[in-house]
Scaffold this active site. Structure first.
Site, PDB file in Angstrom:
ATOM      1  N   LEU A 169      36.263 111.003-100.673  1.00  9.09           N
ATOM      2  CA  LEU A 169      34.960 110.370-100.529  1.00  9.09           C
ATOM      3  C   LEU A 169      34.022 111.264 -99.728  1.00  9.09           C
ATOM      4  O   LEU A 169      34.376 111.736 -98.650  1.00  9.09           O
ATOM      5  CB  LEU A 169      35.094 109.017 -99.817  1.00  9.09           C
ATOM      6  CG  LEU A 169      36.091 108.025-100.417  1.00  9.09           C
ATOM      7  CD1 LEU A 169      36.149 106.760 -99.555  1.00  9.09           C
ATOM      8  CD2 LEU A 169      35.715 107.696-101.856  1.00  9.09           C
ATOM      9  N   CYS A 219      35.655 115.744 -91.992  1.00  5.83           N
ATOM     10  CA  CYS A 219      36.747 116.261 -92.830  1.00  5.83           C
ATOM     11  C   CYS A 219      36.968 117.764 -92.697  1.00  5.83           C
ATOM     12  O   CYS A 219      38.044 118.200 -92.286  1.00  5.83           O
ATOM     13  CB  CYS A 219      36.490 115.902 -94.290  1.00  5.83           C
ATOM     14  SG  CYS A 219      36.534 114.125 -94.629  1.00  5.83           S
TER      15      CYS A 219
END
Length: 439
Positions: A153, A267
């Site tokens: 995502l 991330c």
């Protein structure tokens, strides 16, 4: 179908709401009672476009519920997902898996029967085996099958990424238990199968490594074009045209070839670091990833130096306006944002900082130097500034009137670290304009 999702953070909340939109009954459980109470009242703890409506609609229909009671959430569930945090561990850069193992043990102890336990958190390769050991030690009497289902995502477009993904990766063990887990997850993702989304079924280790490898490759792509941008500045080339010429090659692709101040977020920084540490421990170092990490950190630090140089080598007493503080647009996430590397050294050098971000101000106040003034809008930030720095390319910054910007500012220096503005138009408005990788 019914699932339980442990962890109401970014991944858990978005995934839970999207599964509910598929028609699945989702019980989202979190240990933070205040967060759960807020979600029940419709207060969304993160900024993600469209998430508030998705949560509201599915909560109203009874498909999405929030609780602090793990046993209640697990009752009748076809699968239980772990979506807890895996931050970088202090000192060595490895992913901190303590939350994952603690949650897995809690699930095992609360289980009333056979169970499919799915790790959705981003975890290093080998974690699935260790989770299996944890649950077997806690409940040797129950067949608990462990699986891996990493998320892909992007903050700011997470709902679209979940509903229309490039692929779904499912990692399971061998034997009948693994087959049962794969069958459960394929049923859960059937709405995506019907629109011909590729379902990649692998071993748990392969699924875990796929997530890290994908993020590391994208981080390398960003870092590569940033280094090419620096070269463009030295030789008189235009990085936009270089990136377009590269990206039109189907083997390379256009995405993640936009030069800027370096990557950040939840991330890329922690995942590249965790992959590098895992690879080193396995005796198979990933040198390209290690270099990517080092170059990216150097780049973010160099952006502050560019601001100082553009102001004649000294920013003491000068006012610097900053547009955009989050690591990317359409999110309030400040984790490893370039602003955290750019603003503190400018403040330490005596600059007066005026900043505006459409969503990140609340978090920025906790992370940036105390003297930063937070403006009401972009033009307010620019008021009386000697220089303006664009760090995050929010859409509302793209259409700023260069004439009104020039009227608001005292000085004439603009540093566009996202290459949003047209150089000729900015120079015509009377600015000394600096961008990334363009003549």
């Amino acid at each position: 179908m019914r699932i339980a999702m442990l962890g109401a953070g970014y991944v858990g909340l978005v995934s839970g709401a999207c599964f509910a939109e598929f028609g699945v009954e989702v019980r989202l459980v979190d240990t933070d009672a205040a967060k759960v109470a807020g979600l029940r009242e419709g207060r969304i703890p993160i900024y993600e476009p469209g998430l508030d409506r998705l949560v509201e609609d599915n909560a109203r229909e009874g498909r999405l519920r929030f609780t602090t009671d793990l046993a209640e959430a697990m009752a009748g569930a076809d699968a239980v997902f772990l979506s807890v945090g895996t931050p970088s561990r202090r000192g060595d850069g490895h992913a901190d898996l303590s939350y994952v193992f603690a949650a897995a043990e809690q699930v095992a102890r609360a289980a009333a029967g056979p169970l499919v336990l799915v790790t959705k958190s981003t975890v290093p390769v080998g974690t699935g085996r260790r989770v299996r050991e944890v649950v077997r030690a806690a409940r040797p009497d129950l067949p608990i099958e462990v699986a891996s289902n990493p998320e892909f995502l992007r903050e700011g477009s997470a709902i679209g990424d979940f509903m229309r993904p490039d692929r779904v990766v499912i990692g399971t063990g061998d034997g009948p238990g693994g087959e049962r887990a794969l069958a459960v997850l394929k049923r859960l993702y059937r709405p995506l199968y019907l629109i011909e989304t590729p379902i990649v079924a692998t071993s748990i280790e392969t699924a875990e490594l796929t997530k890290y490898a994908a993020n590391a490759f994208l981080a390398m792509k960003v870092t590569f074009i940033n280094e090419v941008a620096d070269l463009c500045e030295r030789v008189g080339a235009d990085v936009h045209d270089v990136a377009r010429g590269m990206g039109l090659d189907g083997r390379i692709g256009r995405k993640f070839l936009r030069a800027g101040p370096g990557y950040g977020g939840s991330c890329f920084p922690k995942d590249t670091l965790a992959l590098a540490r895992t690879a080193a421990d396995a005796g198979s170092p990933v040198r390209l990833v290690e270099t990517t990490i080092a170059v990216n950190e150097e780049r973010k630090a160099a952006m502050a130096e560019r601001v100082v140089a553009a102001l004649g080598g000294d920013v003491a007493g000068k006012t610097v306006a900053v547009l955009g503080l989050t690591f990317k647009p359409e999110t309030d996430d400040m984790r490893d944002a370039p602003s955290l590397s750019v603003l503190p050294p400018l403040a330490a050098a005596g600059a007066k900082l005026r900043a505006f971000d459409p969503a990140g101000t609340g978090t920025a106040r906790q992370l940036l130097p105390a003297g930063v003034h937070y403006a009401a809008n972009a033009l307010d930030a620019a008021k009386g500034a000697d220089a303006l720095v664009l760090l995050t390319e929010w859409n509302e910054f793209r259409a700023l009137s260069s004439a009104r910007l020039r009227e608001a500012m005292r000085g004439d220096v603009v540093l566009d670290f996202r290459n949003v503005y047209d150089p000729e138009a900015m120079r015509a408005a009377g600015f000394r304009y600096h961008s990334i990788g363009r003549p």
